[in-house]
Write an enzyme that holds these catalytic residues in place. Structure first.
Site, PDB file in Angstrom:
ATOM      1  N   CYS A   1      -2.758  10.037  -5.895  1.00  0.00           N
ATOM      2  CA  CYS A   1      -3.839   9.745  -4.941  1.00  0.00           C
ATOM      3  C   CYS A   1      -4.867  10.870  -4.995  1.00  0.00           C
ATOM      4  O   CYS A   1      -4.536  12.030  -4.774  1.00  0.00           O
ATOM      5  CB  CYS A   1      -3.302   9.605  -3.509  1.00  0.00           C
ATOM      6  SG  CYS A   1      -4.669   9.376  -2.341  1.00  0.00           S
TER       7      CYS A   1
ATOM      8  N   LYS B   1       0.863  -1.189   0.000  1.00  0.00           N
ATOM      9  CA  LYS B   1       0.000   0.000   0.000  1.00  0.00           C
ATOM     10  C   LYS B   1       0.898   1.237   0.000  1.00  0.00           C
ATOM     11  O   LYS B   1       1.988   1.216   0.584  1.00  0.00           O
ATOM     12  CB  LYS B   1      -0.875  -0.028   1.263  1.00  0.00           C
ATOM     13  CG  LYS B   1      -1.700   1.230   1.532  1.00  0.00           C
ATOM     14  CD  LYS B   1      -2.829   1.424   0.547  1.00  0.00           C
ATOM     15  CE  LYS B   1      -3.610   2.721   0.832  1.00  0.00           C
ATOM     16  NZ  LYS B   1      -4.521   3.060  -0.281  1.00  0.00           N
TER      17      LYS B   1
HETATM   18  O1  RRO Z   1      -5.694   5.530  -0.195  1.00  0.00           O
HETATM   19  C1  RRO Z   1      -6.405   6.009  -1.098  1.00  0.00           C
HETATM   20  O2  RRO Z   1      -7.448   6.645  -0.877  1.00  0.00           O
HETATM   21  C2  RRO Z   1      -6.027   5.884  -2.516  1.00  0.00           C
HETATM   22  C3  RRO Z   1      -4.754   6.055  -3.005  1.00  0.00           C
HETATM   23 BR1  RRO Z   1      -3.268   6.293  -1.924  1.00  0.00          BR
HETATM   24  C4  RRO Z   1      -4.543   6.044  -4.408  1.00  0.00           C
HETATM   25  O3  RRO Z   1      -3.436   6.202  -4.927  1.00  0.00           O
HETATM   26  N1  RRO Z   1      -5.613   5.877  -5.200  1.00  0.00           N
HETATM   27  C5  RRO Z   1      -6.841   5.707  -4.729  1.00  0.00           C
HETATM   28  O4  RRO Z   1      -7.777   5.561  -5.513  1.00  0.00           O
HETATM   29  N2  RRO Z   1      -7.048   5.690  -3.374  1.00  0.00           N
END
Ligand code: RRO
Length: 320
Positions: A139, A56
């Site tokens: 993100c 993640k």
């Molecule tokens: O954690 C998120 O909300 C998230 C991330 Br880091 C990302 O790169 N893409 C996404 O759709 N959610």
């Protein structure tokens, strides 16, 4: 450092590939996203058929993420606004030796809130045994923070800084683009720096799903605006892989992600020019068995066509 990687050969089709000089036993791995935050989840990825262990996206400090409900399944995918829940990069640094024991490449995803954050994290992972570093410029779910990948000036400054910190290959996870001028502008920036791979695409950010019965959005953060994932976004993912393959030539490897549920989906990404594919929503919905199923289906589909290796079809989309 690379791992001693075996090839996955199914029905006479060799699914082994390579990204930035790192051999992968097969074409299919997990995406940074679901089920890869904790040590227990990463162990399950390690024990699965995923060709690598991807973490993640991490930040400097641990984060709980956004308030719930922040993830909802949809018929053809999902919408989520997780808000970067993760254990903080030091926890992933410490896990790397254990993760490496699975005998497959380990890829860390980093997602700093500033260039300084990314420099600190990339520098630390450059000194580790990790195989690849994917820097997440896309993100969509942090209130008040724009996606770096939509700001070309910031992208360039960040690339200049993070590609000068060591020899381990750096890749960038890009946002989806929808205009040819944006593909061209981003490709021109990428060509100026030693970016070894790109990952296309992140979720389609700031999508809104409404429940007409309750007259409410179905997720809580950001007034319901979140990243759209899964089958809905496959045509966008394919177009982004294809556009960057044409603009970047073969110098930069491309990992395709977005709506890969079946071996035939993976084959479509192969035709578009992807060197490997990452699976997110399908992994969330079905669990780790999906990797072996998708690999088997890909090999069966390719065997029927008489292909024996990924190179037989990679990037070979035929004109209509
Ligand atoms: O954690 C998120 O909300 C998230 C991330 Br880091 C990302 O790169 N893409 C996404 O759709 N959610």
């Amino acid at each position: 450092m690379t791992s001693a990687t075996q090839s996955t050969i199914i029905n006479g089709v060799n699914l082994s590939t390579e990204v930035a000089g790192v051999p992968l036993a097969s074409y299919v791995l997990n995406a940074s996203g679901p089920r890869c935050t904790s040590a227990e989840e990463l162990k399950i990825v390690g024990e699965s058929h995923s060709a690598a262990i991807m973490t993640k996206s991490c930040t400097i400090l641990p984060r709980e993420g956004n308030p719930e409900p922040r993830y909802q399944n949809l018929d053809l995918g999902s919408i989520q606004s997780m808000g970067l829940p993760n254990l903080g990069y030091k926890a992933y640094l410490e896990m790397i030796p254990t993760l490496k024991q699975h005998g497959k490449p380990v890829i860390v995803s980093v997602s700093g809130f500033s260039i300084e954050d990314n420099i600190e994290m990339v520098s630390a992972f450059q000194q580790s045994a990790v195989d690849l570093i994917e820097v997440n410029f896309s993100c969509p779910n942090i209130p008040g923070k724009a996606q770096v990948a939509y700001d070309f000036e910031q992208t360039e400054q960040a690339l200049k800084a993070i590609t000068a910190l060591g020899d381990k290959p750096i890749g960038i996870k890009l946002a989806p683009y929808f205009d040819m001028s944006h593909f061209i502008a981003m490709a021109d920036i990428l060509k100026q720096y030693p970016v070894k791979f790109i990952t296309c695409i992140n979720s389609i950010g700031n999508s809104l799903v409404i429940d007409p019965e309750t007259e409410q959005p179905i997720i809580k953060p950001k007034g319901g605006f979140g990243g759209l994932c899964g089958e809905y976004i496959k045509p966008v993912g394919l177009a982004n892989v294809r556009a960057f393959r044409e603009l970047l030539g073969d110098d930069v490897q491309i990992m395709g992600v977005g709506g890969i549920n079946t071996g035939v989906d993976a084959f479509e990404y192969l035709l578009a020019g992807a060197d490997a594919v990452q699976v997110a929503t399908c992994f969330e919905k079905q669990g780790a068995a999906c990797f072996e199923r998708i690999e088997t289906e890909l090999a069966q589909f390719m065997a029927k066509k008489g292909y024996t290796s990924l190179e037989d079809a990679k990037g070979k989309l035929k004109p209509l």
